[in-house]
Write a protein that holds these residues in place. Sequence first.
Motif, short mmCIF file in Angstrom:
data_model
loop_
_atom_site.label_atom_id
_atom_site.label_comp_id
_atom_site.label_asym_id
_atom_site.label_seq_id
_atom_site.Cartn_x
_atom_site.Cartn_y
_atom_site.Cartn_z
N PRO A 52 0.84 -1.20 0.00
CA PRO A 52 0.00 0.00 0.00
C PRO A 52 0.89 1.26 0.00
O PRO A 52 2.03 1.23 0.47
CB PRO A 52 -0.82 -0.12 1.29
CG PRO A 52 -0.08 -1.08 2.15
CD PRO A 52 0.71 -1.97 1.24
N THR A 53 0.34 2.33 -0.52
CA THR A 53 1.09 3.58 -0.67
C THR A 53 1.68 4.07 0.63
O THR A 53 2.84 4.50 0.68
CB THR A 53 0.17 4.67 -1.28
OG1 THR A 53 -0.35 4.16 -2.52
CG2 THR A 53 0.92 5.95 -1.53
N ASP A 54 0.91 3.99 1.73
CA ASP A 54 1.44 4.53 2.99
C ASP A 54 2.60 3.70 3.53
O ASP A 54 3.50 4.24 4.16
CB ASP A 54 0.33 4.69 4.04
CG ASP A 54 -0.37 3.41 4.43
OD1 ASP A 54 -0.21 2.38 3.75
OD2 ASP A 54 -1.10 3.44 5.44
N PHE A 55 2.62 2.40 3.24
CA PHE A 55 3.76 1.60 3.70
C PHE A 55 4.99 1.92 2.86
O PHE A 55 6.11 1.96 3.38
CB PHE A 55 3.44 0.10 3.67
CG PHE A 55 4.51 -0.72 4.32
CD1 PHE A 55 4.76 -0.61 5.68
CD2 PHE A 55 5.28 -1.59 3.58
CE1 PHE A 55 5.77 -1.34 6.29
CE2 PHE A 55 6.29 -2.33 4.18
CZ PHE A 55 6.53 -2.21 5.54
N LYS A 56 4.81 2.16 1.58
CA LYS A 56 5.94 2.58 0.73
C LYS A 56 6.48 3.92 1.23
O LYS A 56 7.70 4.13 1.25
CB LYS A 56 5.50 2.71 -0.73
CG LYS A 56 5.22 1.40 -1.41
CD LYS A 56 4.91 1.67 -2.87
CE LYS A 56 4.07 0.62 -3.49
NZ LYS A 56 3.83 0.86 -4.92
N GLN A 57 5.57 4.81 1.63
CA GLN A 57 6.00 6.10 2.17
C GLN A 57 6.81 5.89 3.44
O GLN A 57 7.86 6.51 3.62
CB GLN A 57 4.79 6.99 2.46
CG GLN A 57 5.15 8.33 3.05
CD GLN A 57 3.94 9.12 3.53
OE1 GLN A 57 2.84 8.61 3.64
NE2 GLN A 57 4.17 10.38 3.85
N PHE A 58 6.34 5.00 4.32
CA PHE A 58 7.07 4.67 5.54
C PHE A 58 8.48 4.19 5.20
O PHE A 58 9.47 4.66 5.79
CB PHE A 58 6.30 3.59 6.32
CG PHE A 58 7.05 3.01 7.47
CD1 PHE A 58 7.12 3.67 8.69
CD2 PHE A 58 7.69 1.78 7.36
CE1 PHE A 58 7.82 3.13 9.76
CE2 PHE A 58 8.38 1.23 8.42
CZ PHE A 58 8.44 1.91 9.63
N LEU A 59 8.59 3.26 4.25
CA LEU A 59 9.90 2.73 3.87
C LEU A 59 10.80 3.79 3.25
O LEU A 59 12.02 3.73 3.39
CB LEU A 59 9.73 1.56 2.89
CG LEU A 59 9.11 0.29 3.47
CD1 LEU A 59 8.78 -0.70 2.34
CD2 LEU A 59 10.02 -0.35 4.51
N SER A 60 10.20 4.77 2.58
CA SER A 60 11.00 5.85 2.00
C SER A 60 11.50 6.82 3.08
O SER A 60 12.37 7.64 2.82
CB SER A 60 10.22 6.60 0.92
OG SER A 60 9.20 7.39 1.51
#
Length: 170
Positions: A52-60
């Motif tokens: 999900p987009t928010d998890f990708k944001q977290f990883l970034s």
Amino acid sequence: MNSLLKQISEKAIELADFEFTQEQTENKWLGTKPVSETDIKLTEKRLGIEFPTDFKQFLSITNGFSAPNDIEPTFEPINKIDFLKNIDSFIIEAYNIDGIKNIGRQLEKSILVGGINQEQYFLLIPPNSTNEKWKYWKFANWHPGEEEHINLESYFTEVLNFMNEQIETE
């Protein structure tokens, strides 16, 4: 989300309920260096999903995030993220019994992103169809059932609110 994670880091270090590294204490940051977009795509390919987009944001923002206290899970670095069934198949078996098989089915397809070798997990559960949304579960045997969150930001907001309440009562 970056601001939220920074606030959690600062509050956790202020509360000092947990042992943190010298680097974490000095930097007032429980995270690590961010993950590259390439590493995210490679992990998605390995798992056969798109995060999900928010998890990708977290990883970034950070490749993992230390537990701020003893009731929250540590978010794992990307190289440790895997399906729960590959890490702890016993828990899936334990929840695949009459009356709670629906939980067992969710656990079977869940991705463990936090809490390896801890008393609580943080799980991402992929949707079954295009009409469904990702599920975000904090899951612990000491807590009755799953604790579902709307998204990653709502989870971290709850963590921060809990920590603020702890500070106010001290």
